[in-house]
Design an enzyme around this catalytic site. Structure first.
Site, PDB file in Angstrom:
ATOM      1  CD  GLN A 104      -3.139   0.634   2.492  1.00  0.00           C
ATOM      2  OE1 GLN A 104      -3.029  -0.661   2.834  1.00  0.00           O
ATOM      3  NE2 GLN A 104      -3.914   1.426   2.646  1.00  0.00           N
ATOM      4  CB  SER A 138       3.325  -4.428   4.128  1.00  0.00           C
ATOM      5  OG  SER A 138       1.884  -4.541   4.723  1.00  0.00           O
ATOM      6  CG  LEU A 139      -1.094  -5.616  -0.385  1.00  0.00           C
ATOM      7  CD1 LEU A 139      -2.259  -6.455   0.023  1.00  0.00           C
ATOM      8  CD2 LEU A 139      -1.752  -4.133  -0.748  1.00  0.00           C
ATOM      9  NE  ARG A 198      -2.410  -7.993   5.197  1.00  0.00           N
ATOM     10  CZ  ARG A 198      -1.792  -7.010   5.246  1.00  0.00           C
ATOM     11  NH1 ARG A 198      -2.352  -6.132   4.173  1.00  0.00           N
ATOM     12  NH2 ARG A 198      -0.441  -6.981   5.614  1.00  0.00           N
ATOM     13  CG  HIS A 204       2.636  -4.179   9.401  1.00  0.00           C
ATOM     14  ND1 HIS A 204       2.365  -5.640   9.105  1.00  0.00           N
ATOM     15  CD2 HIS A 204       2.548  -3.548   8.282  1.00  0.00           C
ATOM     16  CE1 HIS A 204       2.324  -5.841   7.863  1.00  0.00           C
ATOM     17  NE2 HIS A 204       2.174  -4.540   7.509  1.00  0.00           N
ATOM     18  CD  GLN A 231       2.161  -9.310   6.272  1.00  0.00           C
ATOM     19  OE1 GLN A 231       1.111  -9.017   6.330  1.00  0.00           O
ATOM     20  NE2 GLN A 231       2.926  -9.370   5.161  1.00  0.00           N
TER      21      GLN A 231
END
Length: 314
Positions: free
Chosen positions: A10, A90-91, A115, A202, A251
């Site tokens: 993102q 991340s994503l 998510r 996170h 995560q």
């Protein structure tokens, strides 16, 4: 030459970004597949906007997943070689898992949409924040966050994205993030920039989102990876489906260890890190994370062709 593909998360989205890849049937088909899976026209969203909708987390996450997979499939269609390793920020880890054959895009898109929703709903709007700390060692940033949390034990602020040795993102309750931002500047950080995000990704405040992911992941079929995937949470390469599920759950509420991911690629003999998707943030980080790594963006058709030439020469 060993090369790796990495997938952005993102923040790399922009209106019209897929037009940079020309009129590609494989790109369009990838968007159709993901759109069908979530019942939302992602192609219209990226082509026409509005930008406000594009930047809503619940839209951005499936959109960036699809964009990364689309560029990977374009790479394949043009004869691109299979990379030694893949990873995603991340994503972006979900796009890496699709590229590695661990999950289907039609399963990944609704999972990522959940998510995004779960992360958005984990903390009430306006209560969370993130800030990028530039020009200070990660350990100093972690110490500053720990100090703020000792002073205000009911508030959370944590280092959550270790992007390069001098760029660390912090997240948590807004007031704690603001206090930590002031403290790191007092301790030598060049800048501490509040980020335009809708949730404190996170950090431990995302634990409710992790639990929702865990419930959904049970029913998502996973296969053994055809390409080794370095994950964010442990910087490890897993092959067991249940272990991969567990790492994805953790995560959501754990730091993205990107510096260590790049060092792991270097240890594996990788020299070129190709960023598979719009933007070129990860390509820029590669060299700063590990000596001997070169970041190569593939953020438009010309860049994809250049990357094909580069990897076929060696």
């Amino acid at each position: 030459m060993k090369f790796a593909l990495v997938f952005p998360g993102q923040g790399s989205q922009s209106l019209g970004m897929m037009s940079a890849y020309g009129d590609s049937a494989v790109v369009r088909a990838t968007f159709d597949e993901a759109s069908s899976a979530i019942g939302k026209d992602l192609w219209a969203l990226v082509a026409d906007g509005p930008a406000e909708a594009l930047n809503q987390t619940v839209n951005t996450q499936p959109l960036m997943l699809t964009a990364g997979v689309a560029v990977f499939r374009l790479w394949q269609a043009k004869g691109g070689a299979i990379p030694a390793l893949v990873a995603g920020h991340s994503l972006g880890e979900y796009a890496a898992l699709v590229a590695a054959g661990v999950m289907k895009l039609s399963d990944a898109a609704p999972l990522v949409e959940l998510r995004a929703t779960a992360m958005q709903e984990a903390v009430p709007a306006g209560e969370g924040a993130m800030a990028a700390v530039l020009g200070l060692d990660a350990e100093a940033v972690k110490l500053a966050c720990a100090e703020i949390m000792r002073e205000t034990p009911l508030l959370v602020v944590q280092a959550v994205n270790f992007n390069d040795p001098k760029q660390t993102v912090i997240a948590g309750h807004k007031s704690a993030v603001e206090r930590a931002a002031e403290l790191v500047k007092a301790r030598g950080a060049k800048r501490a920039l509040m980020l335009p995000v809708s949730a404190p990704f996170h950090c431990s405040l995302m634990q409710p989102a992790a639990l929702r992911l865990k419930q959904r992941l049970v029913s998502v079929p996973l296969s053994a990876p055809r390409i080794s995937v370095i994950n964010n949470v442990d910087v490890s390469m897993l092959t067991d489906a249940d272990a991969i599920r567990d790492a994805l759950v953790r995560q959501a509420a754990s730091p993205v260890r990107w510096v260590e991911t790049m060092l792991a690629m270097q240890t594996e003999g990788v020299t070129q890190v190709l960023e598979c998707g719009p933007g070129k943030v990860l390509a820029g980080l590669a060299k700063r994370c590990a000596d001997g790594l070169t970041g190569v963006p593939m953020n438009d058709l010309v860049a994809v062709e250049a990357a094909l030439t580069l990897t076929s020469r060696n």
